[in-house]
Scaffold this active site. Structure first.
Site, PDB file in Angstrom:
ATOM      1  N   ASP A 121      47.966  39.672  44.976  1.00  0.00           N
ATOM      2  CA  ASP A 121      47.997  38.675  45.031  1.00  0.00           C
ATOM      3  C   ASP A 121      47.401  37.545  44.899  1.00  0.00           C
ATOM      4  O   ASP A 121      47.235  36.587  44.855  1.00  0.00           O
ATOM      5  CB  ASP A 121      48.399  38.647  46.200  1.00  0.00           C
ATOM      6  CG  ASP A 121      47.644  39.250  47.818  1.00  0.00           C
ATOM      7  OD1 ASP A 121      46.378  39.342  46.623  1.00  0.00           O
ATOM      8  OD2 ASP A 121      46.944  39.415  48.596  1.00  0.00           O
ATOM      9  N   ARG A 179      31.699  44.621  30.418  1.00  0.00           N
ATOM     10  CA  ARG A 179      31.644  45.145  30.771  1.00  0.00           C
ATOM     11  C   ARG A 179      32.573  45.829  29.627  1.00  0.00           C
ATOM     12  O   ARG A 179      32.776  45.325  28.879  1.00  0.00           O
ATOM     13  CB  ARG A 179      33.146  45.875  31.558  1.00  0.00           C
ATOM     14  CG  ARG A 179      32.787  43.905  32.866  1.00  0.00           C
ATOM     15  CD  ARG A 179      34.400  44.219  33.898  1.00  0.00           C
ATOM     16  NE  ARG A 179      34.227  43.162  34.746  1.00  0.00           N
ATOM     17  CZ  ARG A 179      34.429  43.209  35.778  1.00  0.00           C
ATOM     18  NH1 ARG A 179      34.194  44.874  36.395  1.00  0.00           N
ATOM     19  NH2 ARG A 179      34.083  42.564  36.629  1.00  0.00           N
ATOM     20  N   ASP A 248      36.065  49.811  33.128  1.00  0.00           N
ATOM     21  CA  ASP A 248      36.049  48.503  33.453  1.00  0.00           C
ATOM     22  C   ASP A 248      35.233  47.947  35.140  1.00  0.00           C
ATOM     23  O   ASP A 248      34.945  46.899  34.849  1.00  0.00           O
ATOM     24  CB  ASP A 248      37.276  48.117  33.836  1.00  0.00           C
ATOM     25  CG  ASP A 248      37.756  48.801  35.021  1.00  0.00           C
ATOM     26  OD1 ASP A 248      38.353  50.194  35.273  1.00  0.00           O
ATOM     27  OD2 ASP A 248      38.300  48.092  36.450  1.00  0.00           O
ATOM     28  N   ASN A 249      34.738  49.013  35.258  1.00  0.00           N
ATOM     29  CA  ASN A 249      33.426  48.755  36.216  1.00  0.00           C
ATOM     30  C   ASN A 249      31.888  49.626  36.239  1.00  0.00           C
ATOM     31  O   ASN A 249      31.385  49.529  36.751  1.00  0.00           O
ATOM     32  CB  ASN A 249      33.771  49.416  37.580  1.00  0.00           C
ATOM     33  CG  ASN A 249      35.545  49.080  38.546  1.00  0.00           C
ATOM     34  OD1 ASN A 249      35.757  48.161  38.305  1.00  0.00           O
ATOM     35  ND2 ASN A 249      36.020  49.713  39.950  1.00  0.00           N
TER      36      ASN A 249
END
Length: 480
Positions: A121, A179, A248-249
């Site tokens: 969301d 990243r 991706d972190n």
């Protein structure tokens, strides 16, 4: 003083983002801001004036020069290729131009739907923004490379997670949000020229000394690997479990980024799993060094079009060297050793074995050890062990090791107390602040932030204590 913003990412990497504006929250209001950081960055106090609404902190306005974008990247999640990911709820508002010519990303988390929100969301909740603000600031004051937290905004916007929660926004600052996953995105799209453009961008802005060097790409990746090694060593020595070390972190600059289901060790448990969604224990505390190497190998794969395999392997070896060297240095400092001796690891591992058997508190054990006197067999630490005979035997060997160095107690204790914190962000402390904030009381949030600014100062209150029964093994998930 007027803040100055640039848009290097937007101008130089057009394939890596979608331009869009934040979506404000309903009745957004500022509940905390980092006054110390704001002062360092010369941010006008008027921007934090609540009478002006949530302003830039809630995505209601932009500052001159800001050009907001949501970044696209991909990644491996829990060891499996996940495909396209990206900023699903965060927007890079702009890059503040600092006096020394460097820049600082302003990234608004919880800023609304983006093209990369997938099934989400686009929102963040108050709980997770508070946790990230506390964790990033705690890590900074522990001396560990990290993103920073500048502000938190709450709202009347309901957000559905496991239960209905409160929508919020966090202003996160970092030298860069680049990243590993940015490189993976274009590699798997078979666009190696864009992978190289990312590397060129990184070198141009963060390692400009190598721009004109023939081996610049190999040197750059070697430094990325070394920074990652030093970062993981810092995590391990302070007892920090990230919880979700997906590619991706992982930061190209070796920063701790994306605080989700993290946790600091309470009881010493090398197999500690902070994320209750990590059913296989991939990201458990003692597996972090291996996972970081695996992630670097995934990054190395994306660089094969323009870096030779031998150079990539040398860089991966550099990771191991940096990790072990930095970890060894840090642990010797934690034990109060000024020199390296061959049996130091044996002594350390014996202590870890004792701590694991007894469920010793990781932070408190090393802090109490900092008060050791070489000639005295008495120690308040002894009273925390059930097997006193085992502790006494170890403590005798430890004090004998201290006496091999001509260092007086005061100097050694001073060194140890600079690296063994009295305070870390235990999950129960964060939860207490969250519970109060969700009831509209922000006092504990502000108080805890102040406490975390002095992690090496002894305290006799509950900020330095072991967790109460309700605060042990709190379950934390990726839900934010």
């Amino acid at each position: 003083m007027t803040l100055s913003f640039t848009a290097r990412w937007r101008d130089e990497l057009p394939a890596t983002y979608t331009a869009l504006l934040p979506t404000p929250l309903k009745n957004a209001r500022l509940i905390w801001y980092n006054d110390e950081l704001a002062q360092q960055l010369a941010i006008p106090a008027s921007l934090f004036d609540a009478t002006n609404g949530a302003g830039v902190w809630g995505g209601e306005t932009l500052l001159p020069g800001m050009s907001p974008v949501a970044q696209v990247y991909s990644g491996h999640q829990f060891g499996v290729w996940a495909g396209q990911l990206g900023d699903g709820r965060g927007i890079l508002l702009g890059e503040q131009l600092l006096a020394d010519g460097s820049t600082l990303d302003w990234h608004l988390k919880g800023a609304g739907l983006t093209p990369y929100s997938r099934m989400g969301d686009g929102r963040a909740v108050l709980r997770s923004t508070i946790r990230e603000s506390l964790a990033s600031e705690a890590m900074h004051y522990l001396g560990i490379p990290t993103t920073r937290a500048l502000s938190i905004v709450t709202s009347d916007t309901p957000v559905q997670r496991e239960t209905q929660e409160t929508g919020a926004m966090l202003m996160r600052l970092a030298q860069s949000h680049m990243r590993f996953g940015h490189f993976e995105h274009f590699y798997y799209r078979r666009e190696p020229e864009k992978v190289q453009q990312l590397a060129d961008f990184a070198i141009r802005h963060y390692w400009p000394q190598w721009q004109d060097v023939a081996e610049k790409y190999a040197l750059w990746f070697e430094e990325v690997a070394a920074r990652t090694g030093r970062l993981i060593a810092e995590w391990q020595t302070v007892g920090f479990a990230h919880g979700v070390m997906n590619t991706d972190n992982m930061s190209i600059l070796g920063l701790t980024i994306d605080y989700g289901p993290f946790g600091f060790l309470d009881d010493y448990d090398p197999g500690f799993i902070g994320n209750h969604s990590d059913h296989q224990g991939r990201y458990r505390f003692d597996n972090q060094p291996s996972v970081a190497l695996w992630n670097l190998q995934r990054l190395a794969q994306t660089l094969t079009p323009f870096i030779e395999i031998d150079a990539l392997n040398r860089a991966l070896d550099r990771y191991q060297d940096a990790l072990l060297t930095h970890y060894g240095q840090r642990m010797r400092q934690k034990l109060g050793f000024f020199t390296e001796q061959k049996d130091d690891n044996v002594l350390l591992n014996e202590l870890f074995s004792l701590m694991a058997r007894e469920g010793s508190d990781y932070t408190r054990t090393f802090r109490m050890l900092s008060h050791t006197e070489q000639q005295s067999a008495s120690s308040p630490l002894r009273d925390t062990f059930i097997d006193r005979a085992a502790f006494d035997a170890w403590f005798d060997r430890y004090r004998a090791r201290l006496r091999t160095e001509a260092v007086d107690d005061a100097l050694r204790q001073q060194q140890m107390q600079r690296v063994n914190p009295a305070i870390v962000l235990r999950n129960w402390l964060a939860q207490r602040a969250i519970d109060a904030a969700e009831q509209g009381d922000m006092a504990e949030l502000h108080r805890l932030h102040e406490v975390l600014r002095q992690p090496f100062t002894d305290r006799d209150d509950d900020y330095a204590s072991r967790p109460p029964e309700w605060g042990k093994r709190l379950e934390v998930s990726c839900s934010s």
